[in-house]
Design an enzyme around this catalytic site. Sequence first.
Site, PDB file in Angstrom:
ATOM      1  N   ALA A  72       0.619  -1.199  -0.012  1.00 23.59           N
ATOM      2  CA  ALA A  72      -0.022  -0.009   0.200  1.00 23.59           C
ATOM      3  C   ALA A  72       0.877   1.297  -0.089  1.00 23.59           C
ATOM      4  O   ALA A  72       1.874   0.992   0.556  1.00 23.59           O
ATOM      5  CB  ALA A  72      -1.251   0.067   0.961  1.00 23.59           C
ATOM      6  N   LYS A  73       0.462   2.572  -0.267  1.00 21.53           N
ATOM      7  CA  LYS A  73       0.703   3.504   0.314  1.00 21.53           C
ATOM      8  C   LYS A  73      -0.160   4.763  -0.155  1.00 21.53           C
ATOM      9  O   LYS A  73      -0.906   5.107  -0.364  1.00 21.53           O
ATOM     10  CB  LYS A  73       2.133   3.991  -1.531  1.00 21.53           C
ATOM     11  CG  LYS A  73       2.919   4.858  -1.167  1.00 21.53           C
ATOM     12  CD  LYS A  73       3.900   4.283  -0.453  1.00 21.53           C
ATOM     13  CE  LYS A  73       5.439   4.671  -0.446  1.00 21.53           C
ATOM     14  NZ  LYS A  73       6.661   3.908  -0.293  1.00 21.53           N
TER      15      LYS A  73
END
Length: 427
Positions: free
Chosen positions: A113-114
């Site tokens: 994720a980011k």
Amino acid sequence: MVATNMKKQKHTYNPYENFLTTMNNAASLLKLDESDYITFKYPERELKVSFPVKMDDGSLRVFEGYRVQHSSVRGPFKGGIRFHQDVNMDEVKALAAWMTFKCAVVGIPYGGAKGAVTVDPTNFSETEIERLTRRYVTAIAPLIGPDQDIPAPDVNTNGKIMGWIMDTFSMLRGRAVPGVVTGKPVEIGGSLGRPEATGRGVSIITQELLKILGKNASDMKVAVQGMGNVGSVAAKLLDAAGCKVVAVSDVSGGIYNQARLDIPRIIRFLDNKKHLLKDYMEDGVQFISNHELLLCDADILIPAALENQITEEIAKEIRAKIVVEAANGPTTVEADSIMEGRGVTVIPDILANAGGVVVSYFEWVQNIQSLMWNELQVNNMLHDIMVTAFQNVVQKVRDSNISYRSAAYIIALEKLASAKRIRGVYL
Ligand code: GLU
């Protein structure tokens, strides 16, 4: 309308396209059926948020932020949060996907994720950044949690900001939840060794590569683009290992000394956060541009700043024979194949900079089990994981006569495709 067009022009380079091309190449080398990897072409979730923040002068400003969850096939989502004025959805999507592949290549049980907020934090006071962080966390709170999605530091974020994230999430839950974020100060459940982990991993990988190439550290001239948390630690550890660091840079430009820079002195100078390299003074130091740094007379180039730095133009002229990608996505697909053709060894980001997320994993394990490990334990375990991952990639490079990037992607994709096959498709 005009603003949108300008934005489009500025972002003709699309990092998510870059990711897709690299993954598709790896899939065709692996002869994977499309059904085995089609899910990894699409992030599982993309959240865009906007939220108001009170400025110190009493006025109100609205900021935009993102959290992209690329894949949870191998475990909870994991990845940092960056604060930068130029972020956009395609960049965050690419950064999230790279996290999925990074966690897979080093074999830690996470997906990718980011997150990001579109802001130049240098334009705001600390109290404004604190309020912005707390509102951003509140906006993405439905998606994050210790068994869901665990943020961490990235460009322009640090331990202090992770502390506010931990506090905000804990207030929302009504109890202390240290495992919701990694890269926190040790006082509230952070891990010893986490601040240095990414740079330490870069240094470990670089030294392992020198071993297999039969080269001595003391014969190596090194250039480091970016003296943030990652670049400065990599420069410090490689300098201590005997390499000659001849060039380093920050947002203000670069400095070069063909004999060797005094890295400990430069780091002490930059410890004062108001100092920039353009004001650094040392005998024999020459000021250079970031462009000149990338092309300088060095054996090893370590890009440790942002994406899209090693472009075709740079790749055609680069003098370094080794590139170790400490930043995420510093090389374009076109530049990558030019360097391959010119015999430059490129150690890809998903392997080279994985040290940060590896120690994030150690931090999270300590949090959810209420354990406390000492720094030596952490550093030794980091070393083992990085060396094993490197050796697996080297083996693949030798067996299949492919680049380090293709080998790392193939190893990651094999693990991801097999996890997907085992889990099957729900309904
Ligand atoms: N932001 C770092 C990276 O790009 C660390 C992520 C983490 O520790 O979750 O790998």
